[in-house]
Design a protein around this motif. Structure first.
Motif, mmCIF file in Angstrom:
data_model
loop_
_atom_site.group_PDB
_atom_site.id
_atom_site.type_symbol
_atom_site.label_atom_id
_atom_site.label_comp_id
_atom_site.label_asym_id
_atom_site.label_seq_id
_atom_site.Cartn_x
_atom_site.Cartn_y
_atom_site.Cartn_z
ATOM 1 N N SER A 172 -0.272 10.038 -2.675
ATOM 2 C CA SER A 172 -0.575 11.256 -2.123
ATOM 3 C C SER A 172 0.430 12.500 -1.811
ATOM 4 O O SER A 172 -0.010 13.764 -1.966
ATOM 5 C CB SER A 172 -1.226 10.944 -0.395
ATOM 6 O OG SER A 172 -2.187 9.907 -0.691
ATOM 7 N N ASP A 207 0.193 3.964 -2.692
ATOM 8 C CA ASP A 207 -0.713 4.958 -2.356
ATOM 9 C C ASP A 207 -0.375 6.215 -1.374
ATOM 10 O O ASP A 207 -0.834 7.466 -1.926
ATOM 11 C CB ASP A 207 -2.182 4.293 -1.511
ATOM 12 C CG ASP A 207 -2.630 3.277 -2.467
ATOM 13 O OD1 ASP A 207 -2.552 3.313 -3.755
ATOM 14 O OD2 ASP A 207 -3.380 2.452 -1.743
ATOM 15 N N LEU A 220 0.792 -1.304 -0.019
ATOM 16 C CA LEU A 220 -0.069 -0.065 0.127
ATOM 17 C C LEU A 220 0.914 1.367 0.018
ATOM 18 O O LEU A 220 0.434 2.157 0.045
ATOM 19 C CB LEU A 220 -0.911 -0.016 1.261
ATOM 20 C CG LEU A 220 -2.090 -1.144 1.273
ATOM 21 C CD1 LEU A 220 -2.556 -0.928 2.586
ATOM 22 C CD2 LEU A 220 -2.865 -1.272 0.188
#
Length: 547
Positions: free
Chosen positions: A103, A99, A96
Motif C-alpha cells: 500500500s 500488504d 500480513l
C-alpha cells in the motif's frame, strides 16, 4: 471582481505548486522506506523503519491537508493510522505486513494532479444553490387531495413540484432527476413499506443528502427521533400549516445560499494569516486581516465580522486579552471568537476559552477543517443575529430597521439619479381572518406573505414588517411602474394561496400602495406618507389591487 478572483486563484496555485514540487522528493522517500522495510532482517529493524515511516507520513498528512491536496491527505492519513497499528501489533500479524508495504509503495508510485486535487478540495465547499424558482420539490402523499394541495400551493410560491402517491413512483422519479428537497408523509399503506426507511436508504445512496421535511399524524418522541435519524430538517403534524412548511423549506435552502460570511483574522504572522485568508475566500467568505491589535475598534466597526479567528500568542497583547477587550463592547457580544494556536495543553486551552473565547482550534489545521469550523460558527452566529434583529414571525426587518432602509435608499437614489420605489402592503380584512379562524391562522397568513415577498423580490430589495398585517418594501433602481408590475404579480399569487384552519379552507387578498423617489424626492417621512396614501386609495378602490 473577476480580477480579484483570478489573483486569489493564482496565489493559491503558487502555494500548491510549491507543495506539488515537494512531492517529487517526499513520495519516492516513502517508497524507499517501504522497500527497506520489505528487506529488513528482523523485528527491531522493522520497528525502527516503521517509526521513520510514521514520522514522514504524519508530516506529509498535515501538509497535504493544509495545501488542499485532499485525496493525497486521505490516503496518507489512512497509512499513518495503519503504521501505528503495525508498530503495536507487528509480532502478532507478521505475515500480513507485505500488504501494508504494498500500500505504501502504491502511494509512492502515484502522481497527484494539482488541478484534480484542487477540484477535489473545492467539491467539499457548498456550491451556490439555484434560485427558488428553479428548485424541484418531490412530495410523497398517499392522499390525492392533500398531495395536490401541497403541490399547487408550493407552485404558487414559485417552486417546481411533483406529487407521488407511492414510494415506487417516487423512487423512479428520483432516479431520473434528483430533486432539491423531499416532503414525505409517514402515513402510507402498510403494503408500501416505511417512508423513513426509504428516506434513510436514499440519503445513503446520494453523494450529498437532500433536505427532508416530514408530515405525520403522530408527534411522539420515537417518531420524531426516527425522522431525525433519517435526516429530517422539519417535522409537521396534520392538519398541515402549509405556510409553516414552506417557511421551513425556505430555511433549508437559506442555509445553503446567502450573503458571504464575514471573517476577521487577527494574527501577527502575516504569511499564515494570508494562507487562512486565501482558503476562506476560496470558500466564498469575505475576509479581513488584522495584524496590529490596537486597530481592533475601527476594524470591528467598519467590517462588522460574524466570526473572529484569533491567534493566542501575539507580542504586546495576547489573544485572550484582546478577546476580553472585544467583549467589553455590548454590540460585539454575539460575535464568536475562535482561538487558533499550536497549543495542545488542555489546561492552557481552557484558560484561554474562559477568557472570552468560544472555541479552540489547534494548528496545523487542514483547509477543509478550517472551512468547516468557520462555516459552522458563522452560520450559527448569523442565525442568532437574525433571530434577535428581525421580526420573529416573518424573519423580515423590524419597523425601525426597514424605515432606516427607506432613508438609506432615498439618499442613494438622489446621489445616483436612479429612481427607487417604496411600497406599503396590507392584508385585506385581516381582523376577520383572526376572528373567523383564530390567531394561529392569522400568523400563518402573515408568514406566508413574508415568504412570498422574500422569494419573488430581488436580493437587493429590503423587506420589513411595518406593523401587524402591514409590510413595507424598499426597491432600489426600480420605477413605480416596474414596482407595480412585480407587486401585482405577487398580489395575484397571494390570492391563489389556500390556507387551512381545522377543516376549513380559505384564501386572502392584499392591497398595495407605491410611491417613487422620482415623484417624491423630499424627506423620508413624505415618501412614506405618499405610499400610505396610495395604500389608502387601493383600499377605497375595493381592495385586492395595486395603486
Amino acid at each position: 471582481m473577476a480580477d480579484g478572483a483570478s489573483e486569489l486563484q493564482a496565489q493559491l496555485k503558487l502555494l500548491s505548486d510549491a507543495f506539488a514540487q515537494r512531492l517529487h522528493d517526499d513520495l519516492p522517500a516513502l517508497g524507499h522506506l517501504a522497500e527497506q522495510l520489505a528487506n529488513s532482517p528482523g523485528q527491531p529493524e522493522q520497528l525502527r523503519l516503521l517509526q521513520a515511516l510514521h514520522e514522514q507520513l504524519h508530516r506529509l498528512a498535515g501538509a497535504a491537508g493544509t495545501f488542499g491536496f485532499v485525496r493525497l491527505g486521505q490516503q496518507v492519513h489512512e497509512l499513518e493510522r495503519q503504521t501505528e497499528h503495525w508498530q503495536q501489533y507487528l509480532s502478532q500479524a507478521q505475515p500480513l505486513l507485505s500488504d501494508f508495504i504494498a500500500s505504501v509503495q502504491n502511494l509512492a508510485g502515484q502522481r497527484f494532479s494539482q488541478e484534480q486535487e484542487v477540484a477535489d478540495y473545492q467539491s467539499h465547499i457548498p456550491a451556490p444553490q439555484p434560485h427558488h424558482a428553479d428548485r424541484l420539490i418531490y412530495i410523497l402523499e398517499a392522499q390525492p387531495a392533500l398531495g395536490d394541495y401541497i403541490r399547487l400551493t408550493l407552485g404558487n410560491f414559485g417552486y417546481r413540484t411533483a406529487h407521488f402517491s407511492t414510494l415506487q413512483a417516487l423512487d423512479a422519479a428520483v432516479s431520473l432527476e434528483r430533486p432539491d428537497a423531499l416532503i414525505l408523509d409517514l402515513e402510507l399503506p402498510a403494503s408500501q413499506g416505511s417512508a423513513l426507511d426509504y428516506a434513510s436508504q436514499l440519503q445513503q445512496r446520494l453523494a450529498q443528502p437532500l433536505p427532508l421535511l416530514v408530515i405525520s399524524n403522530r408527534s411522539d418522541f420515537a417518531t420524531q427521533l426516527q425522522a431525525v435519524r433519517a435526516g429530517a430538517e422539519g417535522f409537521f403534524n396534520k392538519p398541515l400549516d402549509i405556510a409553516q412548511l414552506e417557511n421551513s423549506l425556505e430555511g433549508c435552502f437559506a442555509q445553503q445560499h446567502g450573503e458571504p460570511y464575514r471573517v476577521l483574522i487577527i494574527d501577527d504572522d502575516r504569511e499564515l494569516a494570508k494562507r487562512y485568508s486565501l482558503i476562506l475566500r476560496s470558500a466564498h467568505m469575505q475576509v479581513e486581516m488584522l495584524h496590529e491589535p490596537d486597530n481592533i475598534f475601527s476594524c470591528m466597526h467598519n467590517f462588522n465580522p460574524e466570526v473572529i479567528l484569533l491567534d493566542v500568542s501575539m507580542p504586546g497583547c495576547t489573544g485572550p486579552e484582546l478577546a476580553q477587550i472585544i467583549r467589553l463592547n455590548d454590540d460585539w457580544l454575539r460575535v464568536p471568537i475562535v482561538y487558533l494556536s499550536a497549543e495542545t495543553d488542555i489546561t492552557r486551552q481552557m484558560n484561554a476559552l474562559i477568557k472570552a473565547g468560544d472555541d479552540f482550534v489547534t494548528k496545523p489545521i487542514s483547509d477543509h477543517a478550517l472551512v468547516a469550523a468557520v462555516f459552522s460558527r458563522a452560520q450559527r452566529a448569523r442565525q442568532l443575529s437574525q433571530a434577535l434583529a428581525r421580526d420573529s414571525l416573518t424573519g423580515l426587518l423590524k419597523h425601525a430597521d426597514i424605515k432606516e432602509q427607506v432613508a438609506i435608499e432615498q439618499a442613494r437614489a438622489l446621489r445616483s439619479g436612479k429612481p427607487a420605489s417604496v411600497a406599503m402592503l396590507d392584508i385585506d380584512f385581516f381582523k376577520k381572518v383572526n376572528d373567523s379562524y383564530g390567531h394561529a391562522a392569522g400568523d400563518s397568513v402573515i408568514r406566508a406573505l413574508a415568504n412570498l415577498l422574500r422569494q419573488r423580490l430581488r436580493r437587493i430589495d429590503s423587506l420589513g414588517r411595518y406593523g401587524g398585517e402591514e409590510f413595507l418594501l424598499v426597491l432600489p433602481d426600480c420605477t413605480a411602474e416596474q414596482a407595480r408590475r412585480i407587486l401585482d404579480e405577487i398580489r395575484q399569487r397571494f390570492a391563489d394561496l389556500q390556507f387551512v384552519a381545522g377543516e376549513q379552507h380559505f384564501s386572502v387578498t392584499l392591497s398595495v400602495g407605491i410611491a417613487s423617489t422620482a415623484e417624491y424626492p423630499g424627506p423620508t417621512d413624505a415618501l412614506l406618507e405618499q405610499a400610505d396614501r396610495a395604500l389608502y386609495s387601493a383600499k377605497n378602490s375595493g381592495r385586492n389591487c395595486v395603486v
